[in-house]
Design a protein around this motif. Structure first.
Motif, PDB file in Angstrom:
ATOM      1  N   UNK A   5      19.613  -0.111 -30.917  1.00 12.73           N
ATOM      2  CA  UNK A   5      18.709  -0.062 -32.058  1.00 12.73           C
ATOM      3  C   UNK A   5      19.157  -0.971 -33.197  1.00 12.73           C
ATOM      4  N   UNK A   6      20.440  -1.288 -33.271  1.00 11.96           N
ATOM      5  CA  UNK A   6      20.897  -2.211 -34.303  1.00 11.96           C
ATOM      6  C   UNK A   6      20.244  -3.582 -34.109  1.00 11.96           C
ATOM      7  N   UNK A   7      20.147  -4.010 -32.862  1.00  8.22           N
ATOM      8  CA  UNK A   7      19.521  -5.301 -32.569  1.00  8.22           C
ATOM      9  C   UNK A   7      18.040  -5.269 -32.918  1.00  8.22           C
ATOM     10  N   UNK A   8      17.369  -4.185 -32.588  1.00  3.79           N
ATOM     11  CA  UNK A   8      15.947  -4.069 -32.894  1.00  3.79           C
ATOM     12  C   UNK A   8      15.705  -4.070 -34.400  1.00  3.79           C
ATOM     13  N   UNK A   9      16.493  -3.275 -35.140  1.00  7.29           N
ATOM     14  CA  UNK A   9      16.311  -3.222 -36.598  1.00  7.29           C
ATOM     15  C   UNK A   9      16.705  -4.541 -37.244  1.00  7.29           C
ATOM     16  N   UNK A  10      17.637  -5.259 -36.652  1.00  6.78           N
ATOM     17  CA  UNK A  10      17.998  -6.578 -37.159  1.00  6.78           C
ATOM     18  C   UNK A  10      16.815  -7.525 -37.051  1.00  6.78           C
ATOM     19  N   UNK A  50      13.582  -6.724 -36.796  1.00  5.79           N
ATOM     20  CA  UNK A  50      12.490  -6.284 -37.667  1.00  5.79           C
ATOM     21  C   UNK A  50      12.798  -6.601 -39.129  1.00  5.79           C
ATOM     22  N   UNK A  51      14.010  -6.284 -39.570  1.00  3.64           N
ATOM     23  CA  UNK A  51      14.331  -6.553 -40.975  1.00  3.64           C
ATOM     24  C   UNK A  51      14.414  -8.049 -41.238  1.00  3.64           C
ATOM     25  N   UNK A  52      14.821  -8.847 -40.255  1.00  7.07           N
ATOM     26  CA  UNK A  52      14.821 -10.299 -40.416  1.00  7.07           C
ATOM     27  C   UNK A  52      13.421 -10.844 -40.599  1.00  7.07           C
ATOM     28  N   UNK A  53      12.478 -10.355 -39.791  1.00  2.73           N
ATOM     29  CA  UNK A  53      11.081 -10.794 -39.941  1.00  2.73           C
ATOM     30  C   UNK A  53      10.491 -10.358 -41.280  1.00  2.73           C
ATOM     31  N   UNK A  73      20.543  -9.781 -46.617  1.00  2.29           N
ATOM     32  CA  UNK A  73      21.849  -9.549 -46.007  1.00  2.29           C
ATOM     33  C   UNK A  73      21.753  -8.502 -44.893  1.00  2.29           C
ATOM     34  N   UNK A  74      20.794  -7.596 -44.975  1.00  2.31           N
ATOM     35  CA  UNK A  74      20.670  -6.507 -43.999  1.00  2.31           C
ATOM     36  C   UNK A  74      20.496  -7.002 -42.561  1.00  2.31           C
ATOM     37  N   UNK A  75      19.599  -7.965 -42.268  1.00  2.00           N
ATOM     38  CA  UNK A  75      19.486  -8.389 -40.864  1.00  2.00           C
ATOM     39  C   UNK A  75      20.745  -9.077 -40.342  1.00  2.00           C
ATOM     40  N   UNK A  76      21.496  -9.700 -41.243  1.00  2.00           N
ATOM     41  CA  UNK A  76      22.731 -10.349 -40.793  1.00  2.00           C
ATOM     42  C   UNK A  76      23.757  -9.296 -40.386  1.00  2.00           C
ATOM     43  N   UNK A 104      18.192 -13.184 -32.564  1.00  2.00           N
ATOM     44  CA  UNK A 104      17.018 -13.588 -33.347  1.00  2.00           C
ATOM     45  C   UNK A 104      17.024 -12.929 -34.721  1.00  2.00           C
ATOM     46  N   UNK A 105      17.496 -11.697 -34.827  1.00  4.03           N
ATOM     47  CA  UNK A 105      17.621 -11.055 -36.133  1.00  4.03           C
ATOM     48  C   UNK A 105      18.637 -11.761 -37.011  1.00  4.03           C
TER      49      UNK A 105
END
Length: 170
Positions: free
Chosen positions: A62-67, A69-72, A95-98, A122-123
């Protein structure tokens, strides 16, 4: 000699007629009948239950998924709503998606079966791009404000606004 039942020619002394199979000693007796052979009915066994076994799977990354989503979200918010007073909020949001992408990528590399490496990468990319874009926009806005103060642009805008405020729009 002829068979009295079917009329076929029979050699003399033959015990039975080769055509109809009757005995020549007593031709009018009932011919022997074969008893029917009954077979045991075929019994079909009931179908055996199918047991499906599931191998335990590792939980989703889920960290990858939220990364991702928050990056987009950060990228689109940065592109469409970046103004000077909201810029620092987006800087924190960028900074959150990073951070999430780094954690997601670490978890994806720890286990070969865990998925989400592409989402984490991608995030990370979206977070870095949006952060660089946001910093660029904030610097350009700061330079524009500095240029406007140095050249007196804001003074001329303020004086034009004062002169136009004497008119009534009622």
């Amino acid at each position: 000699m002829k068979c009295p039942i079917c009329g076929a020619e029979i050699s003399s002394g033959a015990p039975t007629c080769p055509n109809c199979g009757r005995s020549m000693s007593n031709p009018y007796a009932q011919p022997p009948t074969q008893q029917p052979q009954y077979q045991q009915p075929y019994y079909q066994a009931p179908p055996q239950p199918v047991y499906v076994t599931f191998e335990p799977q590792e939980p989703f990354n889920y960290f990858a998924l939220f990364s991702m989503i928050s990056g987009l979200v950060t990228y689109f918010l940065c592109c469409f709503f970046s103004v000077a007073f909201i810029g620092p909020f987006f800087l924190i949001l960028g900074i959150a998606p990073i951070i999430l992408g780094g954690i997601g990528l670490k978890k994806a590399n720890e286990s070969p079966t865990k998925k989400g490496k592409g989402l984490a990468v991608s995030g990370l990319i979206m977070g870095i791009v949006s952060l660089v874009l946001l910093i660029t926009i904030v610097v350009l806005i700061a330079l524009g404000i500095n240029y406007g103060v140095e050249t007196g642009f804001f003074d001329s805008v303020a004086s034009a606004a004062e002169s136009s405020s004497s008119y009534s729009y009622l």
